[in-house]
Design a protein around this motif. Sequence first.
Motif, PDB file in Angstrom:
ATOM      1  N   GLU A 394       0.462  -0.851  -0.238  1.00 34.26           N
ATOM      2  CA  GLU A 394      -0.325  -0.122   0.174  1.00 34.26           C
ATOM      3  C   GLU A 394       0.754   1.016  -0.088  1.00 34.26           C
ATOM      4  O   GLU A 394       1.982   1.038   0.275  1.00 34.26           O
ATOM      5  N   MET A 395       0.548   2.799  -0.684  1.00 38.65           N
ATOM      6  CA  MET A 395       1.062   4.056  -0.252  1.00 38.65           C
ATOM      7  C   MET A 395       0.939   4.283   0.491  1.00 38.65           C
ATOM      8  O   MET A 395      -0.291   4.903   1.007  1.00 38.65           O
ATOM      9  N   LEU A 396       1.448   5.480   1.106  1.00 41.60           N
ATOM     10  CA  LEU A 396       1.682   6.501   1.935  1.00 41.60           C
ATOM     11  C   LEU A 396       0.671   8.046   1.039  1.00 41.60           C
ATOM     12  O   LEU A 396       0.948   8.446   0.139  1.00 41.60           O
ATOM     13  N   CYS A 397      -0.156   8.265   1.954  1.00 41.99           N
ATOM     14  CA  CYS A 397      -1.240   9.340   1.709  1.00 41.99           C
ATOM     15  C   CYS A 397      -1.190  10.474   2.645  1.00 41.99           C
ATOM     16  O   CYS A 397      -1.622  10.010   3.602  1.00 41.99           O
ATOM     17  N   THR A 398      -1.049  11.754   2.308  1.00 40.95           N
ATOM     18  CA  THR A 398      -0.932  12.664   2.949  1.00 40.95           C
ATOM     19  C   THR A 398      -1.985  13.719   3.369  1.00 40.95           C
ATOM     20  O   THR A 398      -2.519  13.904   2.162  1.00 40.95           O
ATOM     21  N   VAL A 399      -2.490  13.481   4.767  1.00 43.10           N
ATOM     22  CA  VAL A 399      -3.855  14.272   4.489  1.00 43.10           C
ATOM     23  C   VAL A 399      -3.900  15.819   5.739  1.00 43.10           C
ATOM     24  O   VAL A 399      -3.252  15.322   6.491  1.00 43.10           O
ATOM     25  N   HIS A 400      -4.214  17.044   4.669  1.00 43.38           N
ATOM     26  CA  HIS A 400      -4.022  17.997   5.958  1.00 43.38           C
ATOM     27  C   HIS A 400      -5.234  18.470   6.926  1.00 43.38           C
ATOM     28  O   HIS A 400      -6.391  18.136   5.586  1.00 43.38           O
ATOM     29  N   TYR A 401      -5.619  18.922   7.626  1.00 41.06           N
ATOM     30  CA  TYR A 401      -6.719  19.224   8.167  1.00 41.06           C
ATOM     31  C   TYR A 401      -6.155  20.483   8.637  1.00 41.06           C
ATOM     32  O   TYR A 401      -5.290  21.187   8.529  1.00 41.06           O
ATOM     33  N   THR A 436     -20.749  16.756   9.636  1.00 43.76           N
ATOM     34  CA  THR A 436     -20.783  15.863   8.956  1.00 43.76           C
ATOM     35  C   THR A 436     -18.829  16.865   7.837  1.00 43.76           C
ATOM     36  O   THR A 436     -18.523  17.881   7.942  1.00 43.76           O
ATOM     37  N   PHE A 437     -17.882  15.241   7.121  1.00 42.20           N
ATOM     38  CA  PHE A 437     -16.966  16.009   7.098  1.00 42.20           C
ATOM     39  C   PHE A 437     -16.769  15.492   5.882  1.00 42.20           C
ATOM     40  O   PHE A 437     -17.313  14.897   5.237  1.00 42.20           O
ATOM     41  N   ALA A 438     -15.595  16.542   5.094  1.00 46.84           N
ATOM     42  CA  ALA A 438     -14.996  15.855   3.746  1.00 46.84           C
ATOM     43  C   ALA A 438     -14.273  16.249   3.646  1.00 46.84           C
ATOM     44  O   ALA A 438     -12.845  16.568   3.683  1.00 46.84           O
ATOM     45  N   LEU A 439     -13.522  15.353   2.618  1.00 48.06           N
ATOM     46  CA  LEU A 439     -11.733  15.647   1.634  1.00 48.06           C
ATOM     47  C   LEU A 439     -11.512  17.104   0.909  1.00 48.06           C
ATOM     48  O   LEU A 439     -13.153  16.684  -0.022  1.00 48.06           O
ATOM     49  N   TYR A 440     -11.113  17.896   0.547  1.00 44.39           N
ATOM     50  CA  TYR A 440     -11.341  18.294  -0.618  1.00 44.39           C
ATOM     51  C   TYR A 440      -9.943  18.173  -1.410  1.00 44.39           C
ATOM     52  O   TYR A 440      -8.726  18.385  -0.318  1.00 44.39           O
ATOM     53  N   GLU A 441      -9.907  19.047  -2.534  1.00 51.17           N
ATOM     54  CA  GLU A 441      -9.030  19.422  -2.735  1.00 51.17           C
ATOM     55  C   GLU A 441      -8.572  20.817  -2.948  1.00 51.17           C
ATOM     56  O   GLU A 441      -9.302  21.650  -3.045  1.00 51.17           O
ATOM     57  N   GLN A 442      -6.989  21.092  -2.674  1.00 51.40           N
ATOM     58  CA  GLN A 442      -7.512  22.768  -2.198  1.00 51.40           C
ATOM     59  C   GLN A 442      -5.549  22.976  -2.567  1.00 51.40           C
ATOM     60  O   GLN A 442      -4.392  23.053  -2.061  1.00 51.40           O
ATOM     61  N   PHE A 478      -9.255  17.318   5.276  1.00 49.31           N
ATOM     62  CA  PHE A 478      -9.731  16.694   5.850  1.00 49.31           C
ATOM     63  C   PHE A 478     -11.106  18.062   6.115  1.00 49.31           C
ATOM     64  O   PHE A 478     -10.267  18.815   7.543  1.00 49.31           O
ATOM     65  N   LYS A 479     -11.907  18.272   6.236  1.00 44.19           N
ATOM     66  CA  LYS A 479     -12.099  19.873   6.923  1.00 44.19           C
ATOM     67  C   LYS A 479     -14.107  19.748   6.946  1.00 44.19           C
ATOM     68  O   LYS A 479     -14.432  18.312   6.458  1.00 44.19           O
ATOM     69  N   LEU A 480     -14.503  20.294   8.232  1.00 42.39           N
ATOM     70  CA  LEU A 480     -15.561  20.397   8.062  1.00 42.39           C
ATOM     71  C   LEU A 480     -16.984  20.242   6.721  1.00 42.39           C
ATOM     72  O   LEU A 480     -16.403  21.890   5.857  1.00 42.39           O
ATOM     73  N   TYR A 481     -17.463  20.164   6.441  1.00 41.93           N
ATOM     74  CA  TYR A 481     -18.083  20.341   5.287  1.00 41.93           C
ATOM     75  C   TYR A 481     -20.131  20.072   5.669  1.00 41.93           C
ATOM     76  O   TYR A 481     -20.355  20.809   4.924  1.00 41.93           O
ATOM     77  N   CYS A 482     -19.942  20.209   6.849  1.00 42.41           N
ATOM     78  CA  CYS A 482     -21.683  20.987   7.307  1.00 42.41           C
ATOM     79  C   CYS A 482     -21.795  20.629   8.072  1.00 42.41           C
ATOM     80  O   CYS A 482     -21.264  19.611   9.330  1.00 42.41           O
TER      81      CYS A 482
END
Length: 761
Positions: A394-401, A436-442, A478-482
């Motif tokens: 598996e590969m590593l994925c970096t997620v910012h918040y 609720t939370f969601a991922l964003y391209e930013q 990773f952010k608040l979506y709702c």
Amino acid sequence: MPLQGFCWFLCCRQGFSLLGRDYGEKEEEESFELRNKEDVTPNGRSPAEVTVSQPTLTANGTNGHTVSGVSAEMKSLIIEKNKMGLEEEPELLVKGWLLREVRGNWIKQRRHWFALSQDSLDYYSGPEKGARRLGTLVLTSLCSVIWPDKQTYKQTGHWSITVYGRKHCYRLYTKHFNEAVHWACAIQKIIDTKAPVETPTQLLIRDVEENKFNPEVVEHIYQHNPILKYTQCPLYAPLLPFPYGSLEHTYHSGKGYGSVREEAVKLFNCLQQLESAREPVPIIQGVLQTCLDLRPLRDEVYCQLVKQTSYTPAPHTAAHLRYWQLLTCMSCTFLPGLTVLKYLRFHLKRIQSQSPESEMDNYASFISEALEKTKCRECVPSWEEIQVLMSRQEMLCTVHYPGPLSCQLFISSHTTANEVVRMMQQKLGLQESKNTFALYEQNALWEQPVAGSALIADILTSLSIKESESTSQWKLCFKLYCLLDADSISVDSIEYLFLFEQCHEMVVRGQLPTCDEDLQALGSLRLQCLMGDFSTHAPCPPLDELYPGPMLEARVVVSLSAPQAMPPCQVAAQDCHTAQRFPTGLLAGTLWSHTALAAHKQKVEQDMRLRSRLKEEAAAVMGSILERWKDLAGYSRRDSMAAYLTIARQWSGFGCTLYEVDFYIGEAEALESFPYGQICSYGVSDSNTFKITAGDRDLLFETTKLTEIMQLMNAYFSAIRRQRGKGEDADITITESTGVGFHHLASTHKRTLLELPSHPV
């Protein structure tokens, strides 16, 4: 007379091959696709027949008709099972004069008499009886016709049609559009009546499927059909049938592809190069890119890989394991068709039973699991993903918040955005959150929510491509979506930090409609939260990270133009409308008069004055924020965040997501709010119009964010249904006539506009 002419036509067809040889014609007939001439039905058509064709190479490099001395691997015969002969239909037989393109000659076009029969397209020296047949293009289900187009007519003054056969390609021209269409329709109709052509590989795959529970028969099939086994020889024809013709008329013509048949043969050559390549990743990536661009080649590559992993002489060597590595990458990128998928699964089980606890067994097990999860990818796997797939990892994925924070997660090629959201919630302890939370391209200037069903591997690949094409840095956030419940968020939780950071993002973007005093207070509270108590040695962030740039520009415009006449928001709006009414470049290309030069000079002076005033105003605002910061000595980080959010909550639209839209419903009202319970239905009116029906009123919005708004609406109603009876309904807020705000909610399946119907509530 018609009967006599028809008999003459049949007789001549049997003697044309002899006439051609007698006259020494240079163009070879497609004798490798000979029709059975022994049993002829009364209507002139042959009965059920089998046609065998084989592309071979003679010593002089031209196509020959002998198969002696050619290895079984090179033959790759094509077998066609024709239907019973059709009755002659006069409307399907077309004859007439056409111009044919001739290459390699100073005469580009020659006039010939063409005759279309149920089996072939022939051309002759003339229409008279006994005229010499000059060429034949046998029509099968793999032939194709390119219809006349205006571009060719503009260039040549003739309407053209192109007919692709196995060996020949006829480019025909006529001055009359109706005549060209008539020929194209007639040829295509005959092609459509032909039975599908099947290759030996297809027939053998069927035999293997039918006898998969009889190992002895399967072994006999493999032993007596070298085309199913590994080879070091090249292929001269694809394993599967593909239409004749080039890709000149398709979308991919600009990418340098030849015909699909040619690309299939080239791909097998690429596969063989894997054995000796020092770095296999570029070859693997190239094969995957070709399969992404040319969908029909996916089944072909699967068949080629099954072939090259069957009865391999040295299956455990690193060179031959490259085929398994490519097969692994294919299985995580594309699914084959149902027939090839069954054949592939049988092959994997067979390898596992023959070579247990080997590397091939490990790859076969990994591929079998991948085939259960794979969806068609939108992007070719990145270099990093291919490397981890080659080693089945598996590969590593970096997620910012929110805040300068991030974490790394292990993902596979099948991990979706929804799965990463759940992983992040578990990692940060947010499973019990009502929001609720969601991922964003930013990046620094732009962000967009990621659809919940989107593959993270595709998102990461697209972000790396965007970074290579621009100077901005892209990341996955990773952010608040709702924001369904802001009151129950504990001030000591990380969710409270999310709320604070995302609220500040809205402030610096100019999306919080409040007075200048409050904006300066928010800027000072932000500094206290980040830096602590005031210090002359503290490195302050730039003003655009504390104060909204649009508000600063509006203040300067007011001071330079008419500070007493109108408030800053109206001045900014007036400036925006003026820019739209008189776009830049309106006078481009004209000669400047003295008046124009004077106006240009005045504009330059105004721009310089504006920049100077912007610097002065920015310094003044920054000074005011610093003074307010001094008064906050002793405020803790928690107190600063609480005070910041207290000011932000004064806006009734706190927690909404804002979109730029044009809103019209009679006369636009300044502000209106209504609960979801009043909404009767919502949906897409046309390609860029969103419609909401509330009671007896229809609200229409023109927007480029149609899909995102629909996702939010769908998500809101889903959340309301889940939490029915637990609290009050969420609200929609419409701000003036240019914005609409929705409470943020989790991403739903992203669909195209045509898949977004109107939803009754």
